[in-house]
Enzyme design. Sequence first.
Site, PDB file in Angstrom:
ATOM      1  N   TYR A  96      89.839  -3.054 104.483  1.00 31.64           N
ATOM      2  CA  TYR A  96      89.148  -3.977 103.583  1.00 31.64           C
ATOM      3  C   TYR A  96      89.281  -5.416 104.098  1.00 31.64           C
ATOM      4  O   TYR A  96      88.330  -6.202 104.033  1.00 31.64           O
ATOM      5  CB  TYR A  96      89.731  -3.869 102.163  1.00 31.64           C
ATOM      6  CG  TYR A  96      89.573  -2.495 101.559  1.00 31.64           C
ATOM      7  CD1 TYR A  96      88.406  -2.131 100.896  1.00 31.64           C
ATOM      8  CD2 TYR A  96      90.596  -1.550 101.648  1.00 31.64           C
ATOM      9  CE1 TYR A  96      88.255  -0.874 100.341  1.00 31.64           C
ATOM     10  CE2 TYR A  96      90.458  -0.283 101.103  1.00 31.64           C
ATOM     11  CZ  TYR A  96      89.286   0.052 100.451  1.00 31.64           C
ATOM     12  OH  TYR A  96      89.131   1.303  99.915  1.00 31.64           O
ATOM     13  N   CYS A  97      90.463  -5.749 104.603  1.00 34.02           N
ATOM     14  CA  CYS A  97      90.690  -7.086 105.153  1.00 34.02           C
ATOM     15  C   CYS A  97      89.832  -7.320 106.384  1.00 34.02           C
ATOM     16  O   CYS A  97      89.253  -8.404 106.554  1.00 34.02           O
ATOM     17  CB  CYS A  97      92.164  -7.257 105.514  1.00 34.02           C
ATOM     18  SG  CYS A  97      93.296  -7.183 104.102  1.00 34.02           S
ATOM     19  N   ASN A  98      89.736  -6.317 107.246  1.00 36.54           N
ATOM     20  CA  ASN A  98      88.923  -6.469 108.449  1.00 36.54           C
ATOM     21  C   ASN A  98      87.461  -6.696 108.103  1.00 36.54           C
ATOM     22  O   ASN A  98      86.780  -7.525 108.739  1.00 36.54           O
ATOM     23  CB  ASN A  98      89.080  -5.247 109.348  1.00 36.54           C
ATOM     24  CG  ASN A  98      90.454  -5.182 109.983  1.00 36.54           C
ATOM     25  OD1 ASN A  98      91.026  -6.201 110.339  1.00 36.54           O
ATOM     26  ND2 ASN A  98      90.997  -3.983 110.126  1.00 36.54           N
ATOM     27  N   LEU A 133      87.114 -10.314 107.028  1.00 35.99           N
ATOM     28  CA  LEU A 133      87.140 -11.233 108.166  1.00 35.99           C
ATOM     29  C   LEU A 133      85.802 -11.220 108.908  1.00 35.99           C
ATOM     30  O   LEU A 133      85.297 -12.270 109.329  1.00 35.99           O
ATOM     31  CB  LEU A 133      88.275 -10.859 109.117  1.00 35.99           C
ATOM     32  CG  LEU A 133      89.704 -11.035 108.585  1.00 35.99           C
ATOM     33  CD1 LEU A 133      90.714 -10.519 109.610  1.00 35.99           C
ATOM     34  CD2 LEU A 133      89.992 -12.490 108.241  1.00 35.99           C
TER      35      LEU A 133
END
Length: 228
Positions: free
Chosen positions: A90-92, A95
């Site tokens: 989810y973070c990737n 970003l």
Amino acid sequence: MTLQAKLDAFKADFEAGKPPYSVPPSVIETMHRATAELIASNAAGLALKAGDKAPAFILNDSDGRAISSASLLASGPLILSFYRGVWCPYCNMELQALQESLSSFHALGASVAAISPQNPVNSRKSVRQNALDFPILSDTHNEVAAAFGLRFALPDYLVALYEDLKNDLPGFNGDNSWTLPMPARYVIGQDGIILYAEVNPDYTRRPEPSDMLPALRRFAAPEKIHLP
């Protein structure tokens, strides 16, 4: 497709166990339990909000260079994203969405930086894997995250699950505290005042990059705006 639509699609496939994912229902239930408890704790309500003064910081980037918040704010407002680490899909995706919107931010005189507790080796992996043109900063022990009110300790049962899944946070972060930041997005003005804040204890929910544009337009100095 919006960022949240991409996150929702990934979550649906992951939780349904569609290839290449194969996750037992008990794992999903444990993750849901941890998220629900973090939401119920009102931890997000204690985080810094729009109108608050952002803490000053100095952190190392992925190449080991010391980067200060003052230097990041020297040329305009700062978009700051707190994320969990390169191991978090989810973070990737978040970003990548910020990278796709980078030209829109630059046009309003703003710069972007992301902060995670991971060590510089994994920050370099974040930069490389997501083809980023903005710095990833290493927040050892989540100290800057704590100053923003974002740091929380994983419950014992979630630590046990991560260990079973070989998700080695101490190895990723060089820190045995088993703490993480709640995902958060801030826009900070050159005077250090927070212009926009979005904090969500549910790591599967992220604001759209475009959500920050009104705040940037409202506070951007005319000479900093670069029209196409």
